[in-house]
Design an enzyme around this catalytic site. Sequence first.
Site, PDB file in Angstrom:
ATOM      1  N   HIS A 135       0.809  -1.217   0.000  1.00 37.58           N
ATOM      2  CA  HIS A 135       0.000   0.000   0.000  1.00 37.58           C
ATOM      3  C   HIS A 135       0.848   1.276   0.000  1.00 37.58           C
ATOM      4  O   HIS A 135       0.340   2.351  -0.337  1.00 37.58           O
ATOM      5  CB  HIS A 135      -0.961   0.016   1.184  1.00 37.58           C
ATOM      6  CG  HIS A 135      -2.265  -0.672   0.914  1.00 37.58           C
ATOM      7  ND1 HIS A 135      -3.278  -0.088   0.187  1.00 37.58           N
ATOM      8  CD2 HIS A 135      -2.715  -1.899   1.267  1.00 37.58           C
ATOM      9  CE1 HIS A 135      -4.305  -0.922   0.111  1.00 37.58           C
ATOM     10  NE2 HIS A 135      -3.991  -2.030   0.762  1.00 37.58           N
ATOM     11  N   ASP A 142      -8.041  -1.074  -2.179  1.00 38.75           N
ATOM     12  CA  ASP A 142      -9.091  -1.844  -1.514  1.00 38.75           C
ATOM     13  C   ASP A 142     -10.416  -1.322  -2.052  1.00 38.75           C
ATOM     14  O   ASP A 142     -10.722  -0.129  -1.911  1.00 38.75           O
ATOM     15  CB  ASP A 142      -9.022  -1.669  -0.002  1.00 38.75           C
ATOM     16  CG  ASP A 142      -7.732  -2.229   0.578  1.00 38.75           C
ATOM     17  OD1 ASP A 142      -7.179  -3.178  -0.001  1.00 38.75           O
ATOM     18  OD2 ASP A 142      -7.286  -1.709   1.622  1.00 38.75           O
ATOM     19  N   GLU A 206      -7.878 -11.612   0.719  1.00 44.56           N
ATOM     20  CA  GLU A 206      -8.740 -10.443   0.865  1.00 44.56           C
ATOM     21  C   GLU A 206      -9.510 -10.192  -0.431  1.00 44.56           C
ATOM     22  O   GLU A 206      -8.914  -9.794  -1.434  1.00 44.56           O
ATOM     23  CB  GLU A 206      -7.910  -9.197   1.207  1.00 44.56           C
ATOM     24  CG  GLU A 206      -7.131  -9.324   2.506  1.00 44.56           C
ATOM     25  CD  GLU A 206      -6.257  -8.119   2.791  1.00 44.56           C
ATOM     26  OE1 GLU A 206      -5.667  -8.080   3.880  1.00 44.56           O
ATOM     27  OE2 GLU A 206      -6.166  -7.208   1.927  1.00 44.56           O
ATOM     28  N   HIS A 209      -8.808  -6.593  -1.938  1.00 45.67           N
ATOM     29  CA  HIS A 209      -7.471  -6.072  -2.219  1.00 45.67           C
ATOM     30  C   HIS A 209      -6.983  -6.475  -3.609  1.00 45.67           C
ATOM     31  O   HIS A 209      -6.897  -7.659  -3.943  1.00 45.67           O
ATOM     32  CB  HIS A 209      -6.481  -6.594  -1.168  1.00 45.67           C
ATOM     33  CG  HIS A 209      -5.077  -6.105  -1.355  1.00 45.67           C
ATOM     34  ND1 HIS A 209      -4.466  -5.224  -0.498  1.00 45.67           N
ATOM     35  CD2 HIS A 209      -4.155  -6.380  -2.313  1.00 45.67           C
ATOM     36  CE1 HIS A 209      -3.240  -4.975  -0.921  1.00 45.67           C
ATOM     37  NE2 HIS A 209      -3.032  -5.668  -2.029  1.00 45.67           N
TER      38      HIS A 209
END
Length: 250
Positions: A135, A142, A206, A209
């Site tokens: 990130h 996200d 995730e 993500h």
Amino acid sequence: MKIRIPLTPDPVWPDVIKITIEENQEPLVPVSLAPAPLQVYPAYYKMGIPNSVPECHVRTGVYQRLLQAAQALPAGISLLLLDSWRPYAVQQYLYDTLYDALETRLPNKTATELEQMTREFVSLPSTRVDAPSPHLTGGSVDVTLVDRHGLMLDMGTQFDEASVWSHTHAYEEIAAPDARETEVINNRRLLYSVMTLAGFTNLPSEWWHFDFGNQLWAWYSGAERAVYGATQLDSLENRWRREVEKYSVD
């Protein structure tokens, strides 16, 4: 087109961070100015997470691909960006918060086990030139989907929920899904489809993500190198300093 979500292995982080980064110097750009059906809701800022910022910034290449993904959605559905580039302090806060919660709940786990469990949902905080947290590169996003009323579609778990059901493929394993589970499967497939067709890769643990341009993207896409390393927002002070340096000195 909705793609059935494949079962994908978790990243082997020691190998991921060996991937060469050839920084292409793309700037970070704000996403809140994007046209519909791309929307922004800076979740961590809204939650009051310390040092979070009130805007979602991404590299220009990521911005273009987010627009492509959003425009591929059916009418009445929008792509909602919840988080993207984040300061190191936010990465550290998220990591420490989840680690501490796991340590409190699972006191018999070793430090190594707790780190492994934490890294399932939060990457290790790092500003290393050769191994930045995803990130911190501006290449990770996200995202989720919202309907025409601005309500988030049911994805089976909440954003950032530390649950086995947050794994992108999890609902695909249900042999006879009920009506709600079928809805979740279709929603996840739609998100996964538009994002991967736009060039993103997904982190298997995730559903929200996705990556482009960083080491994690290179690992899953098979690219020879990453093009995004750690980056920072440009400040007014830095811009003024660059301009002042151009002045001739008598």
